[in-house]
Design a protein around this motif. Structure first.
Motif, PDB file in Angstrom:
ATOM      1  N   PHE A 176      10.207  -3.858   3.886  1.00 13.46           N
ATOM      2  CA  PHE A 176       9.568  -4.183   2.603  1.00 13.46           C
ATOM      3  C   PHE A 176       9.259  -2.915   1.805  1.00 13.46           C
ATOM      4  CE2 PHE A 176       7.555  -8.261   4.566  1.00 13.46           C
ATOM      5  CZ  PHE A 176       8.781  -8.902   4.479  1.00 13.46           C
ATOM      6  N   SER A 177       8.815  -1.848   2.492  1.00 13.35           N
ATOM      7  CA  SER A 177       8.462  -0.599   1.808  1.00 13.35           C
ATOM      8  C   SER A 177       9.668  -0.005   1.091  1.00 13.35           C
ATOM      9  CB  SER A 177       7.905   0.423   2.810  1.00 13.35           C
ATOM     10  OG  SER A 177       6.696  -0.024   3.361  1.00 13.35           O
ATOM     11  N   ARG A 178      10.805  -0.020   1.762  1.00 14.49           N
ATOM     12  CA  ARG A 178      12.017   0.546   1.154  1.00 14.49           C
ATOM     13  C   ARG A 178      12.531  -0.329   0.007  1.00 14.49           C
ATOM     14  NH1 ARG A 178      15.932   3.899   5.275  1.00 14.49           N
ATOM     15  NH2 ARG A 178      14.557   5.720   5.306  1.00 14.49           N
ATOM     16  N   ILE A 179      12.284  -1.616   0.093  1.00 14.26           N
ATOM     17  CA  ILE A 179      12.683  -2.509  -0.998  1.00 14.26           C
ATOM     18  C   ILE A 179      11.784  -2.296  -2.208  1.00 14.26           C
ATOM     19  CG2 ILE A 179      12.760  -4.931  -1.726  1.00 14.26           C
ATOM     20  CD1 ILE A 179      13.625  -5.598   1.189  1.00 14.26           C
ATOM     21  N   TYR A 180      10.493  -2.228  -1.993  1.00 15.57           N
ATOM     22  CA  TYR A 180       9.544  -2.073  -3.101  1.00 15.57           C
ATOM     23  C   TYR A 180       9.756  -0.777  -3.876  1.00 15.57           C
ATOM     24  CZ  TYR A 180       6.314  -6.031  -2.897  1.00 15.57           C
ATOM     25  OH  TYR A 180       5.753  -7.275  -3.016  1.00 15.57           O
ATOM     26  N   ILE A 181      10.093   0.310  -3.168  1.00 17.41           N
ATOM     27  CA  ILE A 181      10.211   1.609  -3.839  1.00 17.41           C
ATOM     28  C   ILE A 181      11.511   1.740  -4.632  1.00 17.41           C
ATOM     29  CG2 ILE A 181      11.355   2.977  -2.048  1.00 17.41           C
ATOM     30  CD1 ILE A 181       8.392   3.980  -4.346  1.00 17.41           C
ATOM     31  N   LYS A 191       0.823  -1.204   0.000  1.00 15.97           N
ATOM     32  CA  LYS A 191       0.000   0.000   0.000  1.00 15.97           C
ATOM     33  C   LYS A 191       0.859   1.258   0.000  1.00 15.97           C
ATOM     34  CE  LYS A 191      -4.119  -2.105   1.977  1.00 15.97           C
ATOM     35  NZ  LYS A 191      -4.923  -1.952   0.760  1.00 15.97           N
ATOM     36  N   VAL A 192       1.972   1.235   0.731  1.00 15.88           N
ATOM     37  CA  VAL A 192       2.890   2.374   0.711  1.00 15.88           C
ATOM     38  C   VAL A 192       3.453   2.558  -0.703  1.00 15.88           C
ATOM     39  CG1 VAL A 192       5.111   3.243   1.562  1.00 15.88           C
ATOM     40  CG2 VAL A 192       3.491   2.185   3.156  1.00 15.88           C
ATOM     41  N   ASN A 193       3.842   1.453  -1.324  1.00 18.96           N
ATOM     42  CA  ASN A 193       4.368   1.498  -2.691  1.00 18.96           C
ATOM     43  C   ASN A 193       3.319   2.010  -3.678  1.00 18.96           C
ATOM     44  OD1 ASN A 193       6.559   0.793  -4.583  1.00 18.96           O
ATOM     45  ND2 ASN A 193       5.091  -0.695  -5.368  1.00 18.96           N
TER      46      ASN A 193
END
Length: 451
Positions: free
Chosen positions: A359-364, A281-283
Motif C-alpha cells: 500500500f505504501s508504494r502504491i500511495y507514493i 502514515k508513511v505517505n
C-alpha cells in the motif's frame, strides 16, 4: 517587530520571503508527522495489531475536528493576510477575535457530542467487534482536548497571516514534542496502551493552544482575541467561511474517504486495515512536507494580492512551484525505497506488513505531483476565490475519489487496487487545480488595480 515581519511580505527578495515563511511551515508539518508516526509506533510496540487498527479507524474522526480548526484557520488566514495587504489592521483584529471565540464554542459542543454518541460514532467510522473497545476508549479521551485542538489548528495558521511563521512553528513544536515525549511513558511504561496515546494527544493540544493564546494577548501580536473586538459582521463571516468551508470540506472529505476505504478494506480483514493505516502514515511523510510548502506561501500570496502587487505575486508563485517540484521528487524517492523499513517500524505481523508495504508504494505514486497540487490549492485560497476553492475541495476526495473507488471495487476488488484510488485521484486533482487557478487568477486580478 510587527513592521519587520510585514516588511518581509512586502520588500524582501522573493527567495528569502518564500523560504522565511515556508521553512517554519515545513518544520511544523514535520512535527505533526512525527507526532502521528509516534502514536502509531508506540501503539505498535504493544504487539497488538488490533490496537493499531483501532487507532487507524479512530483517526479520521479526530481529523474531522482538525478540519473545524482548518475552517477558521485557513479562512481567517486568507482574509487577514489580504486585509493587512490593504492596510486594514483593525478589521484583521476583529477577524482574529471572531475566529477564536467561535471556534471555542464549536469545540465545546463537539466534545459533548462525542461523549454522548461515542460507540455509534466508532461503529460508523469502521470499528469491528475486535477493535470497537479500543477505538471507543481512544475517542472518548481525545474528546477532552477537542476545544484545544480546534484553537491550536486554527491559530497555527492565523498567526502566519501577520508574518509570525516562526511563532506558529514553535506552537506546533511545543505541542507535538510534549505528545511525543509522553507517548512511550503513558503507552508503554504506565501500560495505558490506547488510553495513554489519547491522554498524550490531549495534553499536547492543550499546551499548543495555550502557547498561541499567550502570544495573542501579548504586545508582539497585531491580532486580537479580546471579546470586545469580536465581530460577526457580514464581511467577516463571508470572508472566513467562503474560503474556510472549502478548505475544511477538503479535510472532512479526506477523513470521510479514509473511513469509506477502511470499510471497503474490512472485507479483506483487520490486517488489511492495519496495513492501510500504516501506509497512510508513511505517505504522510511526503504529504505533510508538501502541505507545508502550500500553507507557508499562502499568507505571502494573500498579502501580495491584497496589495495589488501582481508582479511579486507571480514571482512568489513561480519560485514556490520550482521548490515544490524538487521537494516532491526527493520525498517520492525516500518514501518509495524506504517503504519496507518504515512499515516494519509499525507492524510486526507478517500479513499486516505485506499489506502495509504494498500500500505504501502504491500511495507514493502520486508523490511527484503533490507539490503542484498543494501550491495551487493554496494560491487559489490566497485570492479569496471561493467558488474555485470549493470546486477543488469537493472534487479531490469526493467527486473524483468516490467514483474511482466504487468503480475499482466493482471491477477488481483487491486490496492493492482499492489503494490505487488515491494516486489516480491526486493526478486528476492536480490537473484540475491548475485549470481552476488560471481561471481564478485572470478573474480576480482583473477586478482590482495591480502594479
Amino acid at each position: 517587530m510587527q513592521d519587520k515581519t510585514q516588511q518581509i511580505f512586502r520588500d524582501a527578495p522573493v527567495p528569502k520571503a518564500v523560504l522565511t515563511n515556508v521553512i517554519p511551515s515545513i518544520v511544523s508539518m514535520i512535527m505533526v508527522l512525527v507526532y502521528n508516526l509516534a502514536d502509531t509506533f508506540f501503539i505498535g510496540q504493544t504487539k497488538n495489531a488490533y490496537m493499531v487498527a483501532a487507532v487507524s479507524v479512530a483517526t479520521p474522526a479526530f481529523l474531522l475536528f482538525m478540519a473545524v480548526g482548518m475552517l477558521f484557520g485557513i479562512g481567517s488566514t486568507s482574509l487577514i493576510s489580504r486585509m493587512l495587504g490593504e492596510g486594514k489592521k483593525e478589521e484583521a483584529k476583529r477577524t482574529s477575535s471572531f475566529s477564536f471565540w467561535t471556534s471555542l464554542v464549536v469545540g465545546v459542543v463537539s466534545m459533548i457530542v462525542i461523549w454522548i454518541f461515542n460507540t455509534p460514532i466508532c461503529r460508523a467510522i469502521g470499528a469491528s467487534d475486535d477493535t470497537i473497545e479500543y477505538a471507543a476508549q481512544y475517542l472518548t479521551i481525545v474528546a477532552l482536548g477537542i476545544p484545544f485542538l480546534i484553537i491550536s489548528n486554527a491559530f497555527s495558521n492565523i498567526i502566519r497571516a501577520e508574518g509570525q511563521a516562526t511563532k506558529a512553528m514553535m506552537g506546533m513544536i511545543i505541542g507535538n514534542l510534549i505528545n511525543i515525549v509522553l507517548d512511550p511513558i503513558m503507552i508503554l511504561a504506565f501500560g495505558w496502551n490506547v488510553a495513554g496515546a489519547a491522554i498524550a494527544t490531549v495534553l499536547g493540544n492543550v499546551f499548543s493552544a495555550v502557547f498561541y493564546i499567550m502570544h495573542l494577548v501579548s504586545k508582539k501580536s497585531m491580532l486580537s482575541i479580546r471579546l470586545k473586538d469580536y465581530s460577526a459582521k457580514k464581511k467577516i463571516l463571508i470572508g472566513v467561511f467562503s474560503i474556510g468551508i472549502p478548505a475544511s470540506l477538503n479535510s472532512i472529505l479526506m477523513s470521510t474517504s479514509n473511513i469509506i476505504i477502511n470499510k471497503f478494506m474490512m472485507q479483506h480483514g483487520d490486517m488489511a486495515v492495519a496495513g492501510l493505516g500504516v501506509a497512510m502514515k508513511v505517505n504522510m511523510i511526503a504529504v505533510m512536507l508538501l502541505i507545508g510548502v502550500g500553507t507557508g506561501i499562502q499568507p505571502l500570496l494573500g498579502y501580495c494580492f491584497g496589495a495589488g502587487n501582481k508582479k511579486r505575486y507571480l514571482a512568489v508563485l513561480k519560485f514556490s512551484i520550482v521548490f515544490g517540484l524538487i521537494l516532491s521528487a526527493i520525498m517520492t524517492v525516500i518514501c518509495y525505497f524506504g517503504a519496507a523499513p518504515l512499515v516494519t517500524a509499525f507492524l510486526e505481523d507478517e500479513q499486516a506488513f505485506q499489506y502495509g508495504f504494498s500500500f505504501s508504494r502504491i500511495y507514493i505514486l502520486s508523490g511527484p505531483i503533490l507539490g503542484i497540487l498543494f501550491i495551487f490549492m493554496n494560491a487559489i485560497q490566497s485570492m479569496g476565490a471561493a467558488i474555485p476553492s470549493l470546486i477543488l475541495s469537493v472534487s479531490r476526495q469526493g467527486i473524483i475519489y468516490f467514483p474511482i473507488l466504487i468503480t475499482i471495487s466493482l471491477i477488481s476488488n483487491t486490496p492493492q487496487n482499492l489503494a490505487l484510488t488515491q494516486p489516480l485521484t491526486d493526478y486528476i486533482a492536480a490537473a484540475l487545480s491548475i485549470v481552476l487557478f488560471i481561471i481564478a487568477y485572470k478573474k480576480r486580478f482583473q477586478a482590482r488595480q495591480v502594479v
